[in-house]
Design a protein around this motif. Sequence first.
Motif, PDB file in Angstrom:
ATOM      1  N   ARG A 171       0.844  -1.192   0.000  1.00  0.00           N
ATOM      2  CA  ARG A 171       0.000   0.000   0.000  1.00  0.00           C
ATOM      3  C   ARG A 171       0.881   1.245   0.000  1.00  0.00           C
ATOM      4  O   ARG A 171       1.914   1.284   0.676  1.00  0.00           O
ATOM      5  CB  ARG A 171      -0.907   0.027   1.235  1.00  0.00           C
ATOM      6  CG  ARG A 171      -1.896  -1.130   1.337  1.00  0.00           C
ATOM      7  CD  ARG A 171      -2.638  -1.077   2.664  1.00  0.00           C
ATOM      8  NE  ARG A 171      -3.360   0.191   2.816  1.00  0.00           N
ATOM      9  CZ  ARG A 171      -3.457   0.861   3.962  1.00  0.00           C
ATOM     10  NH1 ARG A 171      -2.883   0.394   5.066  1.00  0.00           N
ATOM     11  NH2 ARG A 171      -4.129   1.994   4.024  1.00  0.00           N
ATOM     12  N   VAL A 172       0.452   2.255  -0.763  1.00  0.00           N
ATOM     13  CA  VAL A 172       1.156   3.540  -0.803  1.00  0.00           C
ATOM     14  C   VAL A 172       0.156   4.637  -0.470  1.00  0.00           C
ATOM     15  O   VAL A 172      -0.915   4.724  -1.076  1.00  0.00           O
ATOM     16  CB  VAL A 172       1.776   3.790  -2.198  1.00  0.00           C
ATOM     17  CG1 VAL A 172       2.479   5.142  -2.229  1.00  0.00           C
ATOM     18  CG2 VAL A 172       2.755   2.680  -2.564  1.00  0.00           C
ATOM     19  N   TYR A 173       0.471   5.468   0.507  1.00  0.00           N
ATOM     20  CA  TYR A 173      -0.432   6.536   0.918  1.00  0.00           C
ATOM     21  C   TYR A 173       0.381   7.628   1.605  1.00  0.00           C
ATOM     22  O   TYR A 173       1.575   7.455   1.896  1.00  0.00           O
ATOM     23  CB  TYR A 173      -1.525   6.000   1.853  1.00  0.00           C
ATOM     24  CG  TYR A 173      -1.011   5.178   3.018  1.00  0.00           C
ATOM     25  CD1 TYR A 173      -0.730   5.766   4.243  1.00  0.00           C
ATOM     26  CD2 TYR A 173      -0.811   3.803   2.875  1.00  0.00           C
ATOM     27  CE1 TYR A 173      -0.262   5.007   5.303  1.00  0.00           C
ATOM     28  CE2 TYR A 173      -0.338   3.034   3.936  1.00  0.00           C
ATOM     29  CZ  TYR A 173      -0.064   3.645   5.145  1.00  0.00           C
ATOM     30  OH  TYR A 173       0.411   2.889   6.191  1.00  0.00           O
ATOM     31  N   SER A 174      -0.258   8.761   1.845  1.00  0.00           N
ATOM     32  CA  SER A 174       0.405   9.889   2.504  1.00  0.00           C
ATOM     33  C   SER A 174      -0.268  10.204   3.826  1.00  0.00           C
ATOM     34  O   SER A 174      -1.483  10.032   3.985  1.00  0.00           O
ATOM     35  CB  SER A 174       0.381  11.127   1.598  1.00  0.00           C
ATOM     36  OG  SER A 174       1.162  10.910   0.442  1.00  0.00           O
ATOM     37  N   LEU A 175       0.523  10.695   4.782  1.00  0.00           N
ATOM     38  CA  LEU A 175       0.020  11.107   6.089  1.00  0.00           C
ATOM     39  C   LEU A 175       0.608  12.466   6.443  1.00  0.00           C
ATOM     40  O   LEU A 175       1.736  12.786   6.028  1.00  0.00           O
ATOM     41  CB  LEU A 175       0.428  10.099   7.168  1.00  0.00           C
ATOM     42  CG  LEU A 175      -0.193   8.699   7.123  1.00  0.00           C
ATOM     43  CD1 LEU A 175       0.455   7.819   8.186  1.00  0.00           C
ATOM     44  CD2 LEU A 175      -1.690   8.764   7.325  1.00  0.00           C
ATOM     45  N   PRO A 176      -0.115  13.274   7.206  1.00  0.00           N
ATOM     46  CA  PRO A 176       0.481  14.516   7.721  1.00  0.00           C
ATOM     47  C   PRO A 176       1.738  14.190   8.523  1.00  0.00           C
ATOM     48  O   PRO A 176       1.813  13.148   9.193  1.00  0.00           O
ATOM     49  CB  PRO A 176      -0.617  15.093   8.621  1.00  0.00           C
ATOM     50  CG  PRO A 176      -1.879  14.457   8.136  1.00  0.00           C
ATOM     51  CD  PRO A 176      -1.505  13.090   7.651  1.00  0.00           C
ATOM     52  N   ARG A 177       2.741  15.067   8.451  1.00  0.00           N
ATOM     53  CA  ARG A 177       4.041  14.800   9.064  1.00  0.00           C
ATOM     54  C   ARG A 177       3.927  14.377  10.530  1.00  0.00           C
ATOM     55  O   ARG A 177       4.540  13.395  10.949  1.00  0.00           O
ATOM     56  CB  ARG A 177       4.932  16.042   8.932  1.00  0.00           C
ATOM     57  CG  ARG A 177       6.368  15.809   9.393  1.00  0.00           C
ATOM     58  CD  ARG A 177       7.207  17.063   9.271  1.00  0.00           C
ATOM     59  NE  ARG A 177       8.594  16.778   9.603  1.00  0.00           N
ATOM     60  CZ  ARG A 177       9.540  16.461   8.724  1.00  0.00           C
ATOM     61  NH1 ARG A 177       9.231  16.384   7.449  1.00  0.00           N
ATOM     62  NH2 ARG A 177      10.774  16.214   9.113  1.00  0.00           N
ATOM     63  N   GLU A 178       3.138  15.114  11.308  1.00  0.00           N
ATOM     64  CA  GLU A 178       3.023  14.817  12.738  1.00  0.00           C
ATOM     65  C   GLU A 178       2.454  13.420  12.977  1.00  0.00           C
ATOM     66  O   GLU A 178       2.941  12.674  13.834  1.00  0.00           O
ATOM     67  CB  GLU A 178       2.136  15.867  13.410  1.00  0.00           C
ATOM     68  CG  GLU A 178       2.070  15.726  14.924  1.00  0.00           C
ATOM     69  CD  GLU A 178       1.267  16.835  15.579  1.00  0.00           C
ATOM     70  OE1 GLU A 178       0.934  16.685  16.768  1.00  0.00           O
ATOM     71  OE2 GLU A 178       0.967  17.848  14.904  1.00  0.00           O
ATOM     72  N   LYS A 179       1.434  13.056  12.195  1.00  0.00           N
ATOM     73  CA  LYS A 179       0.822  11.737  12.347  1.00  0.00           C
ATOM     74  C   LYS A 179       1.781  10.638  11.883  1.00  0.00           C
ATOM     75  O   LYS A 179       1.868   9.571  12.504  1.00  0.00           O
ATOM     76  CB  LYS A 179      -0.479  11.671  11.546  1.00  0.00           C
ATOM     77  CG  LYS A 179      -1.292  10.410  11.782  1.00  0.00           C
ATOM     78  CD  LYS A 179      -2.642  10.491  11.092  1.00  0.00           C
ATOM     79  CE  LYS A 179      -3.476   9.236  11.364  1.00  0.00           C
ATOM     80  NZ  LYS A 179      -4.807   9.316  10.698  1.00  0.00           N
ATOM     81  N   ALA A 180       2.508  10.912  10.794  1.00  0.00           N
ATOM     82  CA  ALA A 180       3.448   9.921  10.269  1.00  0.00           C
ATOM     83  C   ALA A 180       4.559   9.623  11.268  1.00  0.00           C
ATOM     84  O   ALA A 180       4.897   8.456  11.525  1.00  0.00           O
ATOM     85  CB  ALA A 180       4.038  10.409   8.945  1.00  0.00           C
ATOM     86  N   PHE A 181       5.103  10.676  11.872  1.00  0.00           N
ATOM     87  CA  PHE A 181       6.228  10.467  12.778  1.00  0.00           C
ATOM     88  C   PHE A 181       5.806   9.976  14.156  1.00  0.00           C
ATOM     89  O   PHE A 181       6.655   9.703  15.015  1.00  0.00           O
ATOM     90  CB  PHE A 181       7.079  11.731  12.864  1.00  0.00           C
ATOM     91  CG  PHE A 181       8.021  11.872  11.698  1.00  0.00           C
ATOM     92  CD1 PHE A 181       9.207  11.165  11.658  1.00  0.00           C
ATOM     93  CD2 PHE A 181       7.686  12.668  10.619  1.00  0.00           C
ATOM     94  CE1 PHE A 181      10.057  11.268  10.579  1.00  0.00           C
ATOM     95  CE2 PHE A 181       8.533  12.776   9.532  1.00  0.00           C
ATOM     96  CZ  PHE A 181       9.721  12.073   9.509  1.00  0.00           C
ATOM     97  N   ALA A 182       4.504   9.835  14.350  1.00  0.00           N
ATOM     98  CA  ALA A 182       4.022   9.158  15.558  1.00  0.00           C
ATOM     99  C   ALA A 182       4.125   7.645  15.416  1.00  0.00           C
ATOM    100  O   ALA A 182       3.998   6.910  16.395  1.00  0.00           O
ATOM    101  CB  ALA A 182       2.577   9.564  15.836  1.00  0.00           C
ATOM    102  N   ILE A 183       4.376   7.169  14.183  1.00  0.00           N
ATOM    103  CA  ILE A 183       4.537   5.737  13.930  1.00  0.00           C
ATOM    104  C   ILE A 183       5.943   5.329  14.347  1.00  0.00           C
ATOM    105  O   ILE A 183       6.930   5.887  13.855  1.00  0.00           O
ATOM    106  CB  ILE A 183       4.316   5.407  12.444  1.00  0.00           C
ATOM    107  CG1 ILE A 183       2.904   5.812  11.998  1.00  0.00           C
ATOM    108  CG2 ILE A 183       4.564   3.924  12.172  1.00  0.00           C
ATOM    109  CD1 ILE A 183       2.687   5.731  10.500  1.00  0.00           C
TER     110      ILE A 183
END
Length: 241
Positions: A161-173
């Motif tokens: 899967r390829v998708y985008s997330l807002p930076r803050e939400k992404a770096f919470a991973i």
Amino acid sequence: MKTKLLYHTNSFTYECTATVVAVEGDDIALDATVFYPGGGGQMADRGTITWPGQDYPASVIAMHKRDEVVWHTLDYPPPSIGTEVVGTIDWDFRYQMMRTHTALHILCGVIWQEFGVQVTGGQMYPDRARMDFAMENLDKERIVYIEEKVNAAIEADYPIRVYSLPREKAFAIPDLVRTKINLLPPEIEEIRIVEIVGLDLQADGGTHVNHTHEVGGIHITKTENKGRINKRLEIMLDSLQ
């Protein structure tokens, strides 16, 4: 000015119609492109750009991305601003890069799950690829084990899967960035994610296949000691039947 990156939404798109929005010498910028300009160890796409009145298709001989614009260097006098053109990539080369890039993500995912070590570098070539890891031990038994685990993951046919997330939400991973140094510029607000469902999840800007089985299989062909805690693995992909 911004180029719409069609390869970001669908890596299988091999042709598009676009408009020339800027010209600098032999370089043209388009409002949209299927050409991946290179980066993250992946080689730039090859292909041609055509428009009415040409004697022959213009080959794209180099590419670079500056700010949010992709520039295509042509071996032919460039068209004027406003010209509608058709860009066509070398599909066989693109698909090889897609398979190779996915293979490296599988390799990275397996090594992270098994040993918890980070990536220190990587590069793709037309016929092979290499990836470096912050790893002390890379004996023969471990090399065989890693190759077996990677090929088992390929055979398992995990979806991608390829998708985008807002930076803050992404770096919470946790562990989203696997490189030892975070190479993502702070001005990037949307982070593109490539997820091998059930195996791996990383921030990434390259092109990939849709399922791991498309990789076809790999062999670890060479290893190098690049320092006390830095080991290099070189892989080659099996030919597709």
